[in-house]
Enzyme design. Sequence first.
Site, PDB file in Angstrom:
ATOM      1  N   HIS A   1      -7.237  -4.756  10.024  1.00 14.46           N
ATOM      2  CA  HIS A   1      -6.955  -4.458   8.619  1.00 14.46           C
ATOM      3  C   HIS A   1      -5.642  -5.104   8.170  1.00 14.46           C
ATOM      4  CE1 HIS A   1      -4.904  -0.377   9.726  1.00 14.46           C
ATOM      5  NE2 HIS A   1      -3.957  -1.157   9.262  1.00 14.46           N
TER       6      HIS A   1
ATOM      7  N   ASP B   1       0.815  -1.210   0.000  1.00 12.37           N
ATOM      8  CA  ASP B   1       0.000   0.000   0.000  1.00 12.37           C
ATOM      9  C   ASP B   1       0.852   1.264   0.000  1.00 12.37           C
ATOM     10  OD1 ASP B   1       0.967  -0.413   2.569  1.00 12.37           O
ATOM     11  OD2 ASP B   1      -0.986  -0.721   3.468  1.00 12.37           O
TER      12      ASP B   1
ATOM     13  N   ASN C   1      -7.720  -2.984  14.144  1.00 16.03           N
ATOM     14  CA  ASN C   1      -9.097  -3.320  13.744  1.00 16.03           C
ATOM     15  C   ASN C   1      -9.110  -4.508  12.776  1.00 16.03           C
ATOM     16  OD1 ASN C   1      -8.069  -2.197  11.449  1.00 16.03           O
ATOM     17  ND2 ASN C   1      -9.474  -0.456  11.351  1.00 16.03           N
TER      18      ASN C   1
ATOM     19  N   GLU D   1      -9.711  -1.910   5.231  1.00 19.54           N
ATOM     20  CA  GLU D   1     -10.377  -1.645   6.496  1.00 19.54           C
ATOM     21  C   GLU D   1     -11.604  -2.546   6.653  1.00 19.54           C
ATOM     22  OE1 GLU D   1      -8.870   0.112   8.556  1.00 19.54           O
ATOM     23  OE2 GLU D   1      -8.472   2.176   7.952  1.00 19.54           O
TER      24      GLU D   1
HETATM   25  C1  GLP Z   1      -0.548   0.263   8.610  1.00 19.30           C
HETATM   26  C2  GLP Z   1      -0.189  -0.516   7.341  1.00 19.30           C
HETATM   27  C3  GLP Z   1      -0.367  -1.997   7.528  1.00 19.30           C
HETATM   28  C4  GLP Z   1       0.230  -2.431   8.845  1.00 19.30           C
HETATM   29  C5  GLP Z   1      -0.528  -1.780   9.977  1.00 19.30           C
HETATM   30  C6  GLP Z   1      -0.023  -2.173  11.360  1.00 19.30           C
HETATM   31  O1  GLP Z   1      -1.816   0.826   8.595  1.00 19.30           O
HETATM   32  N1  GLP Z   1      -0.899  -0.095   6.189  1.00 19.30           N
HETATM   33  O2  GLP Z   1       0.211  -2.675   6.440  1.00 19.30           O
HETATM   34  O3  GLP Z   1       0.179  -3.820   8.970  1.00 19.30           O
HETATM   35  O4  GLP Z   1      -0.446  -0.375   9.832  1.00 19.30           O
HETATM   36  O5  GLP Z   1       1.040  -1.346  11.735  1.00 19.30           O
HETATM   37  P1  GLP Z   1       2.028  -1.662  12.904  1.00 19.30           P
HETATM   38  O6  GLP Z   1       2.894  -2.767  12.440  1.00 19.30           O
HETATM   39  O7  GLP Z   1       2.803  -0.385  13.083  1.00 19.30           O
HETATM   40  O8  GLP Z   1       1.203  -2.020  14.095  1.00 19.30           O
END
Ligand code: GLP
Length: 244
Positions: free
Chosen positions: A138, A67, A136, A143
């Site tokens: 995702h 992304d 959540n 989402e």
């Molecule tokens: C972001 C990314 C995801 C990632 C998520 C969790 O929103 N788009 O790909 O897995 O956050 O982030 P973290 O690893 O910092 O908890």
Amino acid sequence: MKIYQAKDYNDMSRKAANIISAQIIMKPDCVLGLATGSTPVGTYKQLVDWYQKGDLDFSKVKTANLDEYKGLSKDNSQSYYYFMQEHLFKHVNIKEKNTHIPDGTETDAEKAAEDYEAIISGLGGVDLQLLGIGHNGHIGFNEPSDIYPKDTHVVDLQESTIEANKRFFDSIDEVPRQAYTMGIGTIMRARKILLLVSGAEKADILYESICGPVTPSVPASILQLHPDVIIVADEAALSKMGIS
Ligand code: GLP
């Protein structure tokens, strides 16, 4: 689905890096699907370390990231392009032309999405997709929703995601409200998936994703239906699973 328990974040990162290394060794021209966020940072650090010791070669590796924030250019220090340069690409011998991230500056969302799907198909699909998970549920930026988005698309980020990601920005107002993300279908088409989860604050959502019903309101729950998923999670993240 295979679940490997790691002691802590560092152990999770080493185990994940070992799995990615094995993929690169077994198929030097493999296509890696890559993720951002804080979870894979230690994994990338370990891969860089092994590369610097001469144990890994990225010269034929190709990558496609999950992304990118819509509206952020490559030189914006909060873009995922920048993140990947800082944490992995600039430290290893990967070729820039072999790395792919959705184009955050493309204003035509349909074009951005179609272009990115064409890139992934052109690469022959993803061999190993690395994933983190949002609080959540995702994955990528898919989402919670009523449906599973099939392909790469533009998404309105939920307030909880904007809140969670504000730690990377100077203020919450700077967090982009939209992003381009691989769809759930894009992720599920990867031949192998490696999900990393660390920390007690992810224990509930990991439990729901793996043990709860498969539903688009918990996007990661779809992984239950993929034939080749590896989860590497630390003890804290697995604490609700009753397996330690
Ligand atoms: C972001 C990314 C995801 C990632 C998520 C969790 O929103 N788009 O790909 O897995 O956050 O982030 P973290 O690893 O910092 O908890």
